[in-house]
Design an enzyme around this catalytic site. Structure first.
Site, PDB file in Angstrom:
ATOM      1  N   LYS A   6       1.035  -1.178  -0.030  1.00 26.61           N
ATOM      2  CA  LYS A   6      -0.005  -0.042   0.193  1.00 26.61           C
ATOM      3  C   LYS A   6       0.891   1.138   0.032  1.00 26.61           C
ATOM      4  CE  LYS A   6      -3.875   1.833   3.121  1.00 26.61           C
ATOM      5  NZ  LYS A   6      -4.742   1.681   4.102  1.00 26.61           N
ATOM      6  N   SER A  44      -9.466  -0.751   7.210  1.00 26.33           N
ATOM      7  CA  SER A  44      -9.203  -0.739   5.975  1.00 26.33           C
ATOM      8  C   SER A  44      -8.378  -1.800   5.448  1.00 26.33           C
ATOM      9  CB  SER A  44      -8.017   0.577   5.925  1.00 26.33           C
ATOM     10  OG  SER A  44      -8.768   1.688   5.698  1.00 26.33           O
ATOM     11  N   SER A  84      -9.528   1.395   3.017  1.00 28.44           N
ATOM     12  CA  SER A  84      -8.955   2.389   2.211  1.00 28.44           C
ATOM     13  C   SER A  84      -7.869   1.537   1.328  1.00 28.44           C
ATOM     14  CB  SER A  84      -8.204   3.555   3.069  1.00 28.44           C
ATOM     15  OG  SER A  84      -7.235   2.731   3.960  1.00 28.44           O
TER      16      SER A  84
HETATM   17  N1  GLN Z   1     -12.925   3.805   6.780  1.00 24.57           N
HETATM   18  C1  GLN Z   1     -12.328   4.217   7.796  1.00 24.57           C
HETATM   19  C2  GLN Z   1     -12.040   5.811   7.684  1.00 24.57           C
HETATM   20  O1  GLN Z   1     -12.004   6.173   6.803  1.00 24.57           O
HETATM   21  C3  GLN Z   1     -11.063   3.145   8.021  1.00 24.57           C
HETATM   22  C4  GLN Z   1      -9.625   3.877   7.450  1.00 24.57           C
HETATM   23  C5  GLN Z   1      -8.665   3.030   7.594  1.00 24.57           C
HETATM   24  O2  GLN Z   1      -8.671   1.880   8.446  1.00 24.57           O
HETATM   25  N2  GLN Z   1      -7.423   3.463   7.400  1.00 24.57           N
HETATM   26  O3  GLN Z   1     -11.479   6.066   8.607  1.00 24.57           O
END
Ligand code: GLN
Length: 466
Positions: free
Chosen positions: A75, A174, A150
């Site tokens: 990532k 995420s 994400s």
């Molecule tokens: N969807 C969550 C957020 O937007 C998760 C983000 C993440 O785990 N990086 O905060």
């Protein structure tokens, strides 16, 4: 067994049926063929084949690195020495880190070949991949749907066979949400199991460094490499890392599993509910005892998360001021600005006690809920997402509805416990996942249960649309 399983790849490499150069080239060819439609990669590593050649030379000399010659995608929040690292944001579009994150260093030491850097919601803020400044990523099982976020590119890359493993981060789901949306296995380890050093920070008391793979064995193997007690990250746990993959295969009869009562109500798609029931049946057939448990404060998890995380985000993004790192702040997109504003607000005097401090107290209650539950069960199971993958664009103008995609995943980040999402039977002909949640640092238990489930479940009947 899936040809992208690390078991298969490593066996072929060890028996010299294939070289690292050959297999790396295969994945690079898949990327060339498919990524114009998926957009999983921001950067492909133009040195991948050189790295593969070095791995082959090492093997020739008798080197036995655990991941020697295995191609891996990262990532784009993992700092990679000499390789652009953008965090999915134009702010860092030309940033080339001078060092490797600890997790990257460990993967390289084990012999992994870096294929490239995967797309994500900018700064890892999002649940759909649509917040990336480098274009949306498409779900390989339905190009019009989101792959989840994400770690959107990591999940889509593994699902579509463009990489056998892709590392990600899980601050509020995420890794698990995209794994569930893309029919692959996603691990959020215990907070502090894998070093955060060199990973671009989102919410420092939440960020968990994990990965996405085709199967549970591969997931366990990679954790045995990345798991670390790192002097550069004081939050890494003092518990020794084990050879997680070597402990799989123990019978699970007599294991006690808890279903979270508060999750099993409105908002949960009926087909997912039905399939989750079937997964429970499979586990019962394996000899598990399934009981209902209650996490009385879990309904407050999403609101608590969306107070605490923006507070930490506003502090972490402060360093992206155009002086030390990156382009000017004008390049921040709407979601990052929204979080910085919310975070600054809840941390400001007069509001600190009403929001930030209160949320910290609720976080403690949620941690206590998990601790209590683990007094009576060995692990907790739950659907990973209340819905199947949604359409691209569907929730883009409704941040609250987007935030609600995380209801089943962010409680585990508040509590810092490990959770593993594994594909279960598709709903509405789209992927969906079941997650196995364990006590802190008890990854072994969830790997073993999930592995038994995966074997008993059999193949998933779904076709890639690419
Ligand atoms: N969807 C969550 C957020 O937007 C998760 C983000 C993440 O785990 N990086 O905060």
């Amino acid at each position: 067994m899936n040809s992208n399983s690390l078991k298969v790849i490593l066996e072929k490499l060890e028996k010299r049926e294939i070289t690292s150069v050959e297999i790396t080239k295969q994945y690079l060819d898949e990327i060339k063929k498919k990524d114009s439609q998926i957009n999983a990669f921001i950067t492909v590593n133009d040195k991948a084949l050189n790295e593969a050649k070095l791995a082959d030379d090492k093997r020739q000399r008798g080197d036995k690195g655990v991941l020697l010659g295995v191609p891996i995608a990262l990532k784009d929040v993992y700092s990679t020495r000499g390789l652009k690292t953008t965090a999915g944001s134009r702010v860092l579009e030309n940033y080339i880190p001078p060092y490797d994150a600890t997790a990257v260093k460990k993967l390289k030491q084990a012999g992994a070949v870096i294929l490239g850097k995967t797309n994500l919601d900018a700064w890892a803020h999002g649940s759909s991949g649509e917040n990336s400044d480098f274009g949306v990523t498409h779900n390989p099982y339905d190009l019009k749907s989101t792959p989840g976020g994400s770690s959107s590119g990591s999940a889509a890359a593994v699902a579509s066979g463009m990489a056998p493993v892709a590392a990600g981060t899980d601050t509020g789901g995420s890794i698990r949400l995209p794994a569930s949306f893309c029919n692959v296995v996603g691990l959020k380890p215990t907070y502090g199991r894998v070093s955060r050093y060199g990973i671009i920070a989102m919410g420092s008391s939440f960020d968990s460094i994990g990965h996405i793979t085709q199967d549970v064995f591969s997931s366990a193997l990679v954790l045995s490499v990345t798991g670390e007690i790192d002097p550069n990250d004081g939050t890494t746990g003092k518990v020794a890392v084990t050879q997680y993959h070597k402990l799989l295969g123990k019978p699970i009869n007599g294991v006690k599993l808890g279903i979270i009562k508060e999750f099993m109500k409105e908002g949960l798609d009926s087909e997912i509910k039905k399939n989750f029931g079937k997964a429970c049946k499979t586990l019962e057939d394996l000899g598990c005892e399934i009981v209902e448990i209650s996490l009385p404060h879990v309904d407050y998890a999403t609101s608590t998360y969306y107070i605490l995380v923006p507070a930490e985000v506003s502090s972490n993004l402060g360093r992206m001021d155009g002086v030390r790192f990156g382009n000017s702040r004008d390049h921040f997109s709407a979601e990052a600005k929204r979080r910085v504003m919310i975070g600054t607000y809840t941390l400001s005097s007069g509001y600190y006690d009403a929001y930030y401090n209160k949320a910290l107290k609720v976080r403690r209650l949620i941690i206590n809920d998990f601790n209590n539950a683990f007094k009576s069960v060995d692990a907790i199971i739950a659907p990973t997402s209340p819905t199947p993958p949604f359409k691209l664009g569907e929730k883009l103008n409704e941040p609250l509805s987007m935030y609600l995609s995380d209801i089943y995943v962010c409680p585990m980040n508040l509590a810092g416990v490990p959770a593993l999402s594994v594909p279960m039977e598709p709903a509405h002909n789209l992927p969906c996942g079941i997650q196995f949640v364990g006590r802190q640092f008890d990854e072994n238990t969830i790997f073993n249960i999930a592995h038994a489930y995966e074997q008993a479940r059999g193949d998933i009947n779904l076709k890639l649309k690419i």
